[in-house]
Design an enzyme around this catalytic site. Structure first.
Site, mmCIF file in Angstrom:
data_model
loop_
_atom_site.group_PDB
_atom_site.id
_atom_site.type_symbol
_atom_site.label_atom_id
_atom_site.label_comp_id
_atom_site.label_asym_id
_atom_site.label_seq_id
_atom_site.Cartn_x
_atom_site.Cartn_y
_atom_site.Cartn_z
ATOM 1 N N HIS A 25 59.319 6.456 94.429
ATOM 2 C CA HIS A 25 59.487 7.019 95.773
ATOM 3 C C HIS A 25 60.696 7.961 95.764
ATOM 4 O O HIS A 25 61.759 7.591 95.257
ATOM 5 C CB HIS A 25 59.689 5.891 96.786
ATOM 6 C CG HIS A 25 59.761 6.396 98.190
ATOM 7 N ND1 HIS A 25 58.640 6.787 98.899
ATOM 8 C CD2 HIS A 25 60.817 6.613 99.005
ATOM 9 C CE1 HIS A 25 59.008 7.207 100.096
ATOM 10 N NE2 HIS A 25 60.321 7.117 100.182
ATOM 11 N N ASN B 172 54.790 12.775 86.946
ATOM 12 C CA ASN B 172 55.307 11.442 86.580
ATOM 13 C C ASN B 172 54.337 10.736 85.636
ATOM 14 O O ASN B 172 54.761 10.061 84.691
ATOM 15 C CB ASN B 172 55.549 10.594 87.836
ATOM 16 C CG ASN B 172 56.892 10.896 88.481
ATOM 17 O OD1 ASN B 172 57.939 10.520 87.952
ATOM 18 N ND2 ASN B 172 56.867 11.604 89.609
#
Ligand code: GRF
Length: 198
Positions: free
Chosen positions: A119, A24
């Site tokens: 998340h 990410n």
């Protein structure tokens, strides 16, 4: 039409906190190479010295530091040094990306609405760990990922954006994680831009 370049001085200075491979983080760093993207990834910090993402960050030319939480007697003392490194680098926004350390109110209250996290679930479902397996065990038909603000409530800060994917027959925790990760990358890049542009 490609977006107008954002002057370097107007770009938000972003730090990414990681603990592992940093895919990410790499997606954010790649997006930030575009002249029209409103953020510059200035610093990557890992609480684990052997995180693969540290080397990856350096390949992007980003300053990468390890602040090993195991060297500190308390969460607050670790967070004190983390805070100092962020202040030293004039950071405006923090993106947690696979950062496996709970941040205490001591830290989060110093950065209100300035910390984002990705998340791997459709929050408020499945806060915490093992989200893919928990979605499968519950017989859910859909799963997904969420970008949210970080406050003192673990995985409980305001939702910024979500992406939903369908759970297929035969999916395992591994196959779900693998299918979800490109969606995480896209969602995080878009969410950070959205937050900065208001
Ligand atoms: C991602 O699935 C993220 O949602 C979760 O941990 C994983 C980190 O992956 N919190 P990476 O280090 O960004 O590749």
């Amino acid at each position: 039409m490609s977006p107008q370049p954002v002057k370097a001085a107007l770009k938000k200075r972003v730090a990414v906190l990681i603990s592992g491979r940093g895919s990410n983080m790499a997606a954010l760093a790649e997006a930030a190479r575009a002249p029209g993207y409103p953020a510059e990834i200035c610093l990557v910090i890992s609480n684990r010295p052997n995180a693969g993402g540290l080397e990856l960050a350096r390949e992007f030319g980003i300053k990468a530091l390890s602040i090993d939480h195991k060297n500190y007697p308390s969460r607050e003392s670790f967070e004190g040094d983390l805070h100092e490194a962020l202040i030293d680098a004039n950071i405006n926004l923090i993106c947690c990306a696979g950062f496996m350390r709970v941040l205490t109110p001591y830290f989060t209250r110093q950065w209100p609405n300035k910390i984002l996290n990705i998340h791997p679930s459709l929050l408020p479902k499945y806060k915490g760990l093992n989200t893919h397996q928990r979605a499968l065990d519950a017989g859910d038909t859909h799963h997904g990922c969420t970008v949210h603000y970080v406050n003192e409530d673990l995985d409980g800060g305001a939702v910024i954006a979500q992406t939903e994917i369908k759970i297929n027959a035969g999916d395992t925790a591994e196959s779900l994680a693998k299918r979800l990760i490109p969606h995480e990358h896209k969602l995080y890049v878009g969410s950070l831009e959205k937050v900065i542009k208001g």
